[in-house]
Write an enzyme that holds these catalytic residues in place. Sequence first.
Site, PDB file in Angstrom:
ATOM      1  N   ALA A  37       0.828  -1.204   0.000  1.00  0.00           N
ATOM      2  CA  ALA A  37       0.000   0.000   0.000  1.00  0.00           C
ATOM      3  C   ALA A  37       0.863   1.255   0.000  1.00  0.00           C
ATOM      4  CB  ALA A  37      -0.932  -0.004   1.214  1.00  0.00           C
ATOM      5  N   ASP A  40       2.307   1.601  -3.449  1.00  0.00           N
ATOM      6  CA  ASP A  40       1.264   2.090  -4.358  1.00  0.00           C
ATOM      7  C   ASP A  40       1.073   3.593  -4.200  1.00  0.00           C
ATOM      8  OD1 ASP A  40      -0.913  -0.827  -4.070  1.00  0.00           O
ATOM      9  OD2 ASP A  40       0.809  -0.420  -5.360  1.00  0.00           O
ATOM     10  N   LYS A 117      -9.282  -8.433  -9.280  1.00  0.00           N
ATOM     11  CA  LYS A 117      -7.825  -8.498  -9.502  1.00  0.00           C
ATOM     12  C   LYS A 117      -7.249  -9.559  -8.564  1.00  0.00           C
ATOM     13  CE  LYS A 117      -3.663  -5.600  -9.328  1.00  0.00           C
ATOM     14  NZ  LYS A 117      -2.949  -6.350  -8.275  1.00  0.00           N
ATOM     15  N   LYS A 309      -7.670  -0.169  -6.510  1.00  0.00           N
ATOM     16  CA  LYS A 309      -7.153  -0.832  -5.313  1.00  0.00           C
ATOM     17  C   LYS A 309      -8.085  -0.609  -4.125  1.00  0.00           C
ATOM     18  CE  LYS A 309      -3.230  -2.774  -6.555  1.00  0.00           C
ATOM     19  NZ  LYS A 309      -2.000  -2.537  -5.818  1.00  0.00           N
TER      20      LYS A 309
END
Length: 665
Positions: A37, A40, A117, A309
């Site tokens: 995270a 990202d 995903k 996400k």
Amino acid sequence: MTQPTKDVVERVAKLRDLINDYRYHYHVLDESIMSEAAADSLKHELALIEEQYPELVTPDSPTQRVAGRALDKFKKITHAERMISLADVFSKEEVAEWLDRIAKLGAIDPELFVDIKMDGLACALIYEDGLLVQAVTRGDGKVGEDVTMNVRTIENVPLSIPQKEHTEVRGEIVIFKADFERMNAEQRAAGKPEFANPRNLAAGSIRQLDPKIAASRPLKFMGYDMVSPNLTKNSEVYETLDKLGFRTSHQQKVFRGLDAAMDFINHLNEVRGNLPFGTDGAVIKVNDRKVYQSLGIVGKTPRAAIAFKYPAEEATTVVKDIVISIGRTGAATPVAVFDPVHVAGTTVHHASLHNADEIARLDVRIGDTVVIYKAGDIIPQISRVLKELRPDHPAPAFDYEQALAEQYPELEFERPVGEVVYRVKNASADQILKRSIEYYASKPALNIEGLGEKNVETLVDNGLISSLPDIYTITTEQLSQLDRFAEISANKLVDNIQASKNPPLAKFITAIGIRHIGAQTAIDLASHFKDFDALRNATEAELLELPGIGKIVAESILAFFSDEDNLAMLDALEKNGVKPQFIDTSNGKLHGLSFVVTGTLDSMGRDIAAEKIRAEGGEFHSSVVKTTTYLVAGRNTGKSKLEKAAKYGTKVIDEAELLNLLGES
């Protein structure tokens, strides 16, 4: 056009360096230096800056590349068509912005194909005349790894398909959550360490040279794309995959419009915990493949697809303590120890707090209730403190310097100007490295002959080793270039180092230098856990169950195994072939007996005596206590230990009696 400031340029450079380092460790080495995270978020920040200042975009920017590159242990294969990765978005607003961008390029109100995903290892399967001929990992997008023999062992991968033309199917290799839990249950039943998470286990299984390992794992291939033959729509791809015998997620749907697509994406977020595989988001594509191709690629991500996400899973727990670990570089890293909590499929019981500034930012205190999340479903982090639940009489704010003084009274620390990390004062990284290698190779540890102070200094000073695991990469040719080594001595040292790759578990625990862990405590830990990974994953409660392990020692062990430097060192040792072995001494002739030696022995030194006693299952200590069985009195014996032996009723024996007990008389 606004020109980027110096600060922006510097920020972009630092972001690229950090993201590239993360991508290399995660996608090539299968290890993590930060949460997914967090990575990202950094990538997202970089992408936004580059969008604002296109002149800052460079060919080697992380936004212009695909994660990973091929490992040397497999044959490298160039993809006929690049395996691209997707740009990440985190909100409905960002999805709307994406739709606006592609609308300006002609894709006005396109049909949207949405699918879950999957979290696994991307792989391409190539079929010729209906037969599987090759399986290639994504690698860096252009070049991947030939893992055909391993993929052929996956039960749900068709070895033949009812289609004779050249066909390339792409998908994710995954391990289902139920299979993962079953494997960990089997590991627990066998007294073996549990696996960390399904994604890493799947990737690690495919990257084994021996196909038998992959065959033993419940791997599954989940198709999501076809490069050839060319099809009209992405939804048609899934229909074709089903007809050809490939498993897909069965979560895909087609929508017209943002609201309908986002409603489905939110629905997937609500039900994803019940899906058989791990996931951290959804994929949104333009359904028309001709339009998809016409929109082209920005850098190395397609304009016609994005990855949405989901937030990381969270849980709450109570901080029981904050301990500080001294890593292999002398850096002092704080670790929060808390009641075990289940997050993203695993149980965690500690998390790095990184540095004093992070503790101050969070204002985390002992006794606080905190929110824990596993960023990227891997690394536990504290996101915030629930101050509403803070006790009426809370603990004081954590005083970092006071804690350092209390936990390490014999050391001095300093925080260099401009840094956030406290480090051991007057100790350079090279000095710490030299001492750690010397101790690792010393007699109480692995006893690697030839790796003493002078040779260690030579190796470090000449740049042959920059970390402890590097000793296992040294070659005879390298040593022969140094003044201290002739061919014979070089060969001998390399042989001695290589011979230490399968050390007794207790010796290895001693060698890695956990604070407060001496030889006897290492033996106690090895005898209890019987496996290094089991010790590495032990909770505070499990450690405190052992006689002789108190709070200070337990916290020291937890802190050691929470420090990223230490974990990187242990992973590197394992990759270099170091595998400690548990040696059971419970049937030794001295099992259950405790010894102390005083004075001088004629037949052996005290260290050798300790080794022999422990090899037969006995305990060896430096001082007489109530539980001591024998005090071995040599020449020039001091009075204090004899007096304690008399006080506790400990039997005093001479050297001859010791040799008799050892079976050497």
